[in-house]
Each structure stands twice: as structure tokens, then as C-alpha cells.
Write a protein that holds these residues in place. Structure first.
Motif, short mmCIF file in Angstrom:
data_model
loop_
_atom_site.label_atom_id
_atom_site.label_comp_id
_atom_site.label_asym_id
_atom_site.label_seq_id
_atom_site.Cartn_x
_atom_site.Cartn_y
_atom_site.Cartn_z
N CYS A 1 40.59 4.77 -58.31
CA CYS A 1 41.30 5.97 -59.10
C CYS A 1 42.60 5.31 -59.63
CB CYS A 1 41.58 7.18 -58.32
SG CYS A 1 40.16 7.96 -58.03
N GLN A 2 42.80 4.23 -59.60
CA GLN A 2 43.98 3.74 -60.16
C GLN A 2 43.99 2.40 -60.60
OE1 GLN A 2 47.06 3.11 -57.06
NE2 GLN A 2 48.87 2.99 -58.51
N THR A 3 44.65 2.02 -61.84
CA THR A 3 44.60 0.64 -62.53
C THR A 3 46.31 0.20 -62.41
OG1 THR A 3 44.47 1.53 -64.58
CG2 THR A 3 42.52 0.51 -63.71
N THR B 1 55.32 5.89 -66.27
CA THR B 1 56.28 5.19 -67.54
C THR B 1 57.75 4.75 -66.96
OG1 THR B 1 57.23 7.26 -67.75
CG2 THR B 1 55.45 6.77 -69.24
N ILE C 1 53.89 -6.51 -55.52
CA ILE C 1 55.03 -6.83 -55.79
C ILE C 1 55.98 -7.84 -54.88
CG2 ILE C 1 57.67 -6.29 -56.50
CD1 ILE C 1 56.38 -3.74 -57.96
N ASP D 1 53.84 1.44 -65.72
CA ASP D 1 52.55 1.28 -66.56
C ASP D 1 51.04 1.48 -65.65
OD1 ASP D 1 54.40 0.82 -68.51
OD2 ASP D 1 53.94 -1.38 -68.61
N ASP D 2 51.34 2.04 -64.63
CA ASP D 2 50.01 2.43 -63.68
C ASP D 2 49.46 3.56 -64.32
OD1 ASP D 2 50.48 0.10 -62.22
OD2 ASP D 2 50.49 1.42 -60.30
N LEU D 3 47.96 3.61 -64.31
CA LEU D 3 47.54 4.56 -64.51
C LEU D 3 46.84 5.16 -63.18
CD1 LEU D 3 45.02 3.64 -67.44
CD2 LEU D 3 46.59 5.44 -67.64
N ILE D 4 47.05 6.50 -63.00
CA ILE D 4 46.40 7.08 -61.78
C ILE D 4 45.57 8.45 -62.16
CG2 ILE D 4 48.01 6.25 -60.26
CD1 ILE D 4 49.52 9.07 -60.27
N VAL E 1 52.78 3.17 -56.85
CA VAL E 1 52.70 2.92 -58.07
C VAL E 1 53.83 2.23 -58.51
CG1 VAL E 1 51.73 5.14 -58.47
CG2 VAL E 1 53.96 5.19 -58.62
N THR E 2 53.50 1.27 -59.69
CA THR E 2 54.81 0.68 -60.62
C THR E 2 54.71 1.26 -61.93
OG1 THR E 2 53.36 -1.07 -61.01
CG2 THR E 2 54.74 -1.39 -59.11
N VAL F 1 53.51 10.35 -67.96
CA VAL F 1 52.97 11.16 -68.95
C VAL F 1 51.80 11.54 -68.79
CG1 VAL F 1 52.72 9.15 -70.18
CG2 VAL F 1 53.24 11.21 -71.32
N ARG G 1 50.15 8.41 -66.66
CA ARG G 1 50.56 6.99 -66.76
C ARG G 1 52.03 6.94 -66.57
NH1 ARG G 1 48.80 2.07 -68.76
NH2 ARG G 1 47.78 2.72 -70.71
N PHE H 1 58.53 -0.75 -57.27
CA PHE H 1 57.52 0.10 -56.83
C PHE H 1 57.84 1.26 -56.14
CE2 PHE H 1 56.11 -0.69 -52.43
CZ PHE H 1 56.74 -1.84 -52.19
#
Lengths: 160, 196
Positions: free
Chosen positions: B137-139, A146, B145, A61-64, A58-59, A109, A144, A46
Motif C-alpha cells: 500500500c506504499q511506494t 509532499t 534513511i 514524495d511517498d505514495l500511500i 513516510v518521507t 495531497v 502523496r 521521515f
């Protein structure tokens, strides 16, 4: 402004202790551990990145969602370069303030650009008949993530 | 939305379910249809239909857009099908259909060509998901981890077997030095510095 904030910061910088290596063997051991953790693609990493005025953990496949206008187009692949921290299951690497951008790879992306859900801004004054309603909306960009990866020598690059 | 849902055909059921969900889906988290972008980005807009009138003045921006810009948009967006429907005495409408089954409509009545172009750009950038008020705002599929921190995370496991109250674990921990500790430290330093 200058007198209040910038001068004390300069003094802080002047009196800050410079980093020095006390035990080079321990440092090499940590470097070896980090590089072995990082080199295995099964280990999920992460990162804390600075995007859109915020810090995001973030890691892959996260959506921000970031707000405001930016020159991004849908489908653009971008590299997030302001990486403040990188972590794995067994290690954490902190930048001063940023990690070396050539060694840490956080890719994203652009998946969607859409207007934000509108929020109602409502002014009213009870004594006077003033009622102003404004529907506020903004542009939102969904990214996203990636890839969160680092090179094997990320620890050495960070310590130099 | 009909009062009683007809379920004798699959399409009726599908459309009824769509309208059912739409009513109270106001809040949510960022989502993408079919995990878009995990492997690569796939454009979600499938087809766009332009309805307009050839004579009426309120379709003038749409007509200019179709005459000047539509060919360019078709060539730059090969995955999107553009349909043009001239209908007499009809106000202009843009209908966009997305991969997840959603349909978005825009009504550029009395708008100029630039505004129509902006509307089309907005529709091209959408993924078809509903615009909801974002709770977060984040998923993330993997929120932590290293594991979530708790107050007991880095505590000594000797506390499990010690009989409480214990003198070691009852000690007040502080980053500031107490007066007793300071005096003891001064005494120790003085003892070290004195030559034998």
C-alpha cells in the motif's frame, strides 16, 4: 470489558514513572544537535503518521493508499497531524504518544480516488450445495506526501 | 487484439503495446503518472464524451444529467473538455480519456441521473492508471534513511579482532537476573550497608 482492560490500564498509569531530567547539560546538547539536523533543508526526515487506522513510515514524495470512505476530494492538500515519531539520519524523536502538531509538519495531497481491485469472497460447504460468491470492493484514496519538516525547537516542545 | 501486430505506423504500434500490457498487469504497487503531486497536483482527466440517444428510454438519466448538471461540471472543472454526442438508437456511454493515454468507458444504461452523476464523479477522481491488486500500500523512493537494521548493527567492533571463542563474547546475555548474580548482589549490598 471494563473490569478486564480499563482498570489495569488505570493502575499502569498510576504507577508509571514520571519523566525527570537527570542531566540538563546532556539534554541541551541533544536539543542543539536535533535543531541543527532539522534546520538544514538538505537533510531528509521521515515520520511515522497515523492515517486511516494504520501507522505509516513516510518521507517526502511517498505514495500511500488508505481504504474506506472519507470526505477528501482529489487535489485537496491536507496536513497529517497525528505524528508518532520523527527521525533523521542521526536522530529519532518519539512522541508520548504524539509529537507537538504545531512543530512537526507532514503535508500530503490527495492524488487519486478510485475503487479498489475487487476481491472474491467465496463461501462453500461441501456437504450442502451452498456456494456464495461475493465480489468485494472498497474506495481507495492515494495520498502523496509532499513535505516532512519540523521546526528547530521540536525537541524542546516534545520534552515539556 | 490482432494476431499479428502491424508495426508500419506509430499509432498501430502504440495501440498494440497498450493492449499487450493490459492482459497480465494484475498486481502492482501504487503509482501515479509522471510523478503527479510531487510539485503540485495536476488533473489527469483530459476529455469526457457522452454518447446518448435523444428518444430512447435507456438514455433518460444521461439526458437529465446533460440538461441539469453538465454546465455546472464544466464550470467547476476548467481543465476537462466535455463533448456531447447524440446518436440515434444508441445505448448511452461515457468515455473518459486521461493524460497517460488510457481510456475508460462506462455504460449507464437505464440508470437515473444520480447514478450517472456518480459515474462521472468516479471518472473525474481517477488518474488513468489501471486498477491493480496492490502488493504493497506504499511506494517510496527512499525506503530507509537511517539504514536497514541488521543483527550486527550495534555490535562492538572489538569482536572483529578478538580471537573466538572469547570469554567476553561467549557470555549469555539475558534481561533476567541469574541466581548467581542475585546472590552476589545481595552480598555486595550487605557489605556496603555494614558500618565499618
Amino acid at each position: 470489558m471494563n473490569r478486564l482492560f480499563i482498570r489495569p490500564l488505570m493502575f499502569c498509569r498510576r504507577f508509571a514513572t514520571n519523566p525527570e531530567v537527570i542531566n540538563p547539560n546532556a539534554q541541551q546538547e541533544v536539543a542543539a544537535t536535533v535543531s541543527s539536523e532539522v534546520s538544514q533543508p538538505k537533510n531528509r526526515l521521515f515520520a511515522v503518521v497515523y492515517v486511516g487506522g494504520k501507522q505509516w513510515k513516510v518521507t517526502q514524495d511517498d505514495l500511500i493508499v488508505i481504504f474506506g470512505n472519507n470526505p477528501l476530494k482529489v487535489g485537496d492538500e491536507i496536513k497529517l497531524e497525528k505524528v508518532l515519531m520523527l527521525g533523521g539520519k542521526n536522530f529519532s524523536l518519539f512522541g508520548r504518544p504524539f509529537l507537538d502538531r504545531a512543530k512537526v509538519h507532514v503535508d500530503a495531497v490527495v492524488v487519486e480516488k478510485a475503487p479498489k481491485y475487487p476481491e472474491l469472497l467465496h463461501y462453500s460447504n461441501q456437504h450442502y450445495l451452498i456456494r456464495i460468491e461475493r465480489w468485494l470492493s472498497d474506495m481507495s484514496t492515494t495520498l502523496r506526501v509532499t513535505k516532512v519538516r519540523a521546526d528547530d525547537d521540536v525537541f524542546q516542545a516534545n520534552t515539556q | 487484439m490482432p494476431a499479428v501486430y502491424r508495426v508500419d505506423r506509430l499509432k498501430q504500434l502504440y495501440t498494440a503495446a497498450k493492449s499487450l500490457n493490459y492482459g497480465w498487469r494484475f498486481e502492482g504497487v501504487p503509482t501515479q503518472p509522471l510523478n503527479n503531486g510531487v510539485t503540485r497536483y495536476i488533473p489527469q482527466l483530459h476529455r469526457v464524451t457522452f454518447y446518448f440517444c435523444k428518444q430512447n428510454e435507456n438514455s433518460v438519466g444521461m439526458r437529465n444529467f446533460i440538461a441539469n448538471r453538465l454546465i455546472q461540471y464544466g464550470s467547476t472543472h476548467p481543465s476537462v473538455v466535455f463533448y456531447v454526442q447524440p446518436i440515434r438508437n444508441r445505448s448511452p456511454q461515457i468515455v473518459a480519456e486521461y493524460g497517460n493515454g488510457n481510456t475508460l468507458k462506462m455504460y449507464p444504461t437505464n440508470k437515473n441521473m444520480q447514478d450517472v452523476e456518480r459515474d462521472v464523479n468516479l471518472l473525474l477522481q481517477r488518474s488513468g492508471e489501471d486498477i491493480v491488486k496492490l502488493v504493497s500500500c506504499q511506494t517510496s523512493k527512499c525506503p530507509s534513511i537511517q539504514g536497514q537494521w541488521t543483527p550486527m548493527t550495534w555490535q562492538s567492533t572489538r569482536m572483529n579482532v578478538a580471537e573466538l571463542p572469547d570469554k567476553e563474547f561467549s557470555r549469555h546475555k539475558s534481561s533476567k537476573m541469574s541466581a548467581t548474580e542475585y546472590v552476589l548482589q545481595q552480598a555486595r549490598q550487605k557489605q556496603e550497608n555494614t558500618p565499618e
